[in-house]
Design a protein around this motif. Structure first.
Motif, PDB file in Angstrom:
ATOM      1  N   SER A 165      -8.868  41.009  20.774  1.00  0.00           N
ATOM      2  CA  SER A 165      -7.640  41.397  21.470  1.00  0.00           C
ATOM      3  C   SER A 165      -7.799  42.729  22.181  1.00  0.00           C
ATOM      4  CB  SER A 165      -6.467  41.462  20.486  1.00  0.00           C
ATOM      5  OG  SER A 165      -6.713  42.402  19.461  1.00  0.00           O
ATOM      6  N   THR A 319       3.849  45.920  12.193  1.00  0.00           N
ATOM      7  CA  THR A 319       4.244  45.583  13.552  1.00  0.00           C
ATOM      8  C   THR A 319       3.062  44.953  14.283  1.00  0.00           C
ATOM      9  OG1 THR A 319       3.834  47.925  14.051  1.00  0.00           O
ATOM     10  CG2 THR A 319       6.112  47.219  13.842  1.00  0.00           C
ATOM     11  N   ASP A 320       3.379  44.026  15.161  1.00  0.00           N
ATOM     12  CA  ASP A 320       2.350  43.277  15.881  1.00  0.00           C
ATOM     13  C   ASP A 320       1.897  44.079  17.099  1.00  0.00           C
ATOM     14  OD1 ASP A 320       0.660  41.385  16.898  1.00  0.00           O
ATOM     15  OD2 ASP A 320       2.210  39.925  17.408  1.00  0.00           O
ATOM     16  N   LEU A 324      -3.906  44.393  15.161  1.00  0.00           N
ATOM     17  CA  LEU A 324      -3.456  43.953  13.844  1.00  0.00           C
ATOM     18  C   LEU A 324      -3.428  42.434  13.720  1.00  0.00           C
ATOM     19  CD1 LEU A 324      -0.825  46.689  13.130  1.00  0.00           C
ATOM     20  CD2 LEU A 324      -2.519  45.900  11.479  1.00  0.00           C
ATOM     21  N   ARG A 325      -3.187  41.737  14.816  1.00  0.00           N
ATOM     22  CA  ARG A 325      -3.198  40.275  14.754  1.00  0.00           C
ATOM     23  C   ARG A 325      -4.602  39.731  14.506  1.00  0.00           C
ATOM     24  NH1 ARG A 325      -0.996  38.344  20.414  1.00  0.00           N
ATOM     25  NH2 ARG A 325       0.607  39.833  19.777  1.00  0.00           N
ATOM     26  N   THR A 329      -2.993  37.465   9.585  1.00  0.00           N
ATOM     27  CA  THR A 329      -2.423  36.226  10.122  1.00  0.00           C
ATOM     28  C   THR A 329      -1.019  36.058   9.558  1.00  0.00           C
ATOM     29  OG1 THR A 329      -4.602  35.200  10.296  1.00  0.00           O
ATOM     30  CG2 THR A 329      -2.695  33.730  10.328  1.00  0.00           C
ATOM     31  N   ASP A 330      -0.039  36.043  10.435  1.00  0.00           N
ATOM     32  CA  ASP A 330       1.356  36.005  10.013  1.00  0.00           C
ATOM     33  C   ASP A 330       1.636  34.810   9.112  1.00  0.00           C
ATOM     34  OD1 ASP A 330       4.062  36.937  10.088  1.00  0.00           O
ATOM     35  OD2 ASP A 330       4.529  35.300  11.477  1.00  0.00           O
ATOM     36  N   LEU A 336       3.680  39.810  10.377  1.00  0.00           N
ATOM     37  CA  LEU A 336       3.734  40.655  11.557  1.00  0.00           C
ATOM     38  C   LEU A 336       5.102  40.523  12.204  1.00  0.00           C
ATOM     39  CD1 LEU A 336       0.237  39.879  13.165  1.00  0.00           C
ATOM     40  CD2 LEU A 336       0.873  41.878  11.800  1.00  0.00           C
ATOM     41  N   GLY A 338       7.825  42.329  15.450  1.00  0.00           N
ATOM     42  CA  GLY A 338       7.805  43.047  16.707  1.00  0.00           C
ATOM     43  C   GLY A 338       7.910  44.549  16.510  1.00  0.00           C
ATOM     44  N   SER A 339       7.275  45.287  17.416  1.00  0.00           N
ATOM     45  CA  SER A 339       7.350  46.746  17.357  1.00  0.00           C
ATOM     46  C   SER A 339       8.802  47.209  17.475  1.00  0.00           C
ATOM     47  CB  SER A 339       6.530  47.348  18.495  1.00  0.00           C
ATOM     48  OG  SER A 339       6.636  48.748  18.500  1.00  0.00           O
TER      49      SER A 339
END
Length: 394
Positions: A165, A319-320, A324-325, A329-330, A336, A338-339
């Motif tokens: 990413s 936060t994603d 971090l993703r 894994t959510d 995860l 949202g910011s």
């Protein structure tokens, strides 16, 4: 893979150039990586452009030494003034004398990023690699790689990335790869940590007694410097929204925001639920007393603190942002959100607080993943493959 001989038929010679050997996540990973390299294939040394710094002794212990090449005066390190440029031939001479095959520079060491790459070209045989250790900085009006570095990436033989990413971000947001000038061969060198020592029996109870929490309290650990990047106010808001009687937030780290954040905790009536421990050097020990690890950051790279928590078997709620993703894994080994989404962050914390079996399962998966993917041995192997590929010019 067979060894690629250096100039004298021995191992490859790698020089890391830093502004200063400061205590930071990237520097610690590099130090640990050097300690796990096969000396038959790669040997290292370090050059500091300002002063040795607190990690200089650590680097001396795992390399062929630390050389300091300061400049006179008190000018800013990132200015291309005459004093700064004067170190380019000195660096080039160091590379030739050392027989350096590959120079490594970190993106946030701005003097090294500029001077060492030019010196590598002037040395006549040395190739350089830029190591990127952050992403998502456009969220805060900044960049990982200065524009002039992106436009001169062709001077370097490699760009080291922490995660897939991160590569996509640098291409999409910062212009890497858009022209021949902004291209360099890309390598994935993931962060990893040494395997932790087994915690002795009774460590969990010992830490929780020190923290003053009950057996059935759910301890959420947040290890992060007290800066705007880490957005502790979002975590505090999440805890207030959760209003769960058993959630306890333990904040490890220090910084200029401490008084501000302590005032915010008091305003929200959370004094009994939030503990500030300040800067600690026993994070693995503290993790043994926790139940969940959490981050509310605005931007990140690949946080070492998350790897440490996963290795200890803690599920992560974060936060994603950043990479971090690529770590979590959510719904599998953590969650995860949202910011800035305090409501979602609080909901996930409540879910884990109310479901010990879920905490245990996500924590087990987190430990298995960290043990398989985020080890310092994997980092050292990827680093070795990268510098051998760069030095082969293939």
């Amino acid at each position: 893979m067979p060894s690629r001989p250096g100039a004298e038929g021995g191992p490859l010679r790698v020089t890391l150039v830093l502004d200063v050997a400061a205590v930071g996540g990237a520097e610690i990973v590099l130090r640990n990586t050097f300690a796990h390299l096969d000396p038959a294939r790669v040997v290292t040394d370090v050059v500091c452009l300002r002063e040795p710094g607190p990690l200089a002794g650590d680097f001396r212990a795992v390399s062929d030494g630390v050389t300091v090449l300061p400049r006179g005066g008190h000018h800013r390190l990132d200015r291309l003034d005459r004093a700064g440029l004067g170190r380019i031939p000195r660096l080039a001479r160091h590379f030739r004398a050392r027989g350096t095959d590959v120079v490594v520079v970190s993106h946030h060491h701005r003097a090294a990023l500029t001077l060492a790459r030019v010196a590598a070209v002037l040395s006549g045989r040395t190739r350089s690699v830029v190591a990127a250790h952050d992403m998502d900085l456009t969220r805060v009006g900044s960049r990982v790689l200065p524009r002039y570095v992106v436009e001169t990436l062709f001077l370097s033989a490699g760009l080291a990335l922490l995660a897939p990413s991160q590569g996509r971000y640098l291409h999409d947001e910062e212009g890497v790869g858009r022209s021949w000038r902004s291209r360099a061969r890309e390598f994935l060198v993931p962060n990893g940590i040494p395997a932790p020592e087994p915690e002795p029996p009774g460590r969990r109870a010992e830490v929780r007694a020190e923290l003053g929490v009950e057996d059935d309290d759910v301890v959420v650990l947040m290890v992060a410097r007290l800066s705007r990047q880490k957005a502790h106010e979002v975590m505090i808001d999440a805890l207030a929204r959760a209003a769960h009687p058993k959630l306890r937030l333990v904040v490890v780290g220090d910084g200029t925001r401490r008084a501000e954040l302590e005032d915010l905790v008091a305003e929200r009536g959370l004094e009994k639920a939030v503990t500030f421990l300040g800067l600690r050097r026993d994070v693995p020990r503290l993790l043994a007393g926790g139940d969940v690890f959490a981050l509310s950051s605005v931007h990140e790279g690949v946080p070492i603190s998350v790897i440490e928590a996963m290795t200890q078997g803690l599920p992560v709620v974060a936060t994603d942002v950043g990479a971090l993703r690529d770590q979590v894994t959510d719904g599998v080994d953590g969650f995860l959100v949202g910011s800035g989404d305090a409501a979602a962050l609080g909901e996930r914390l409540v879910r884990l607080a109310d479901d010990p079996a879920l905490r245990a399962e996500l924590g087990r998966r987190a430990r298995e993943r960290a043990s398989a993917e985020f080890t310092i041995e994997n980092t050292a192997a990827a680093f070795t493959d990268m510098v051998e590929a760069v030095a082969r010019r293939s």
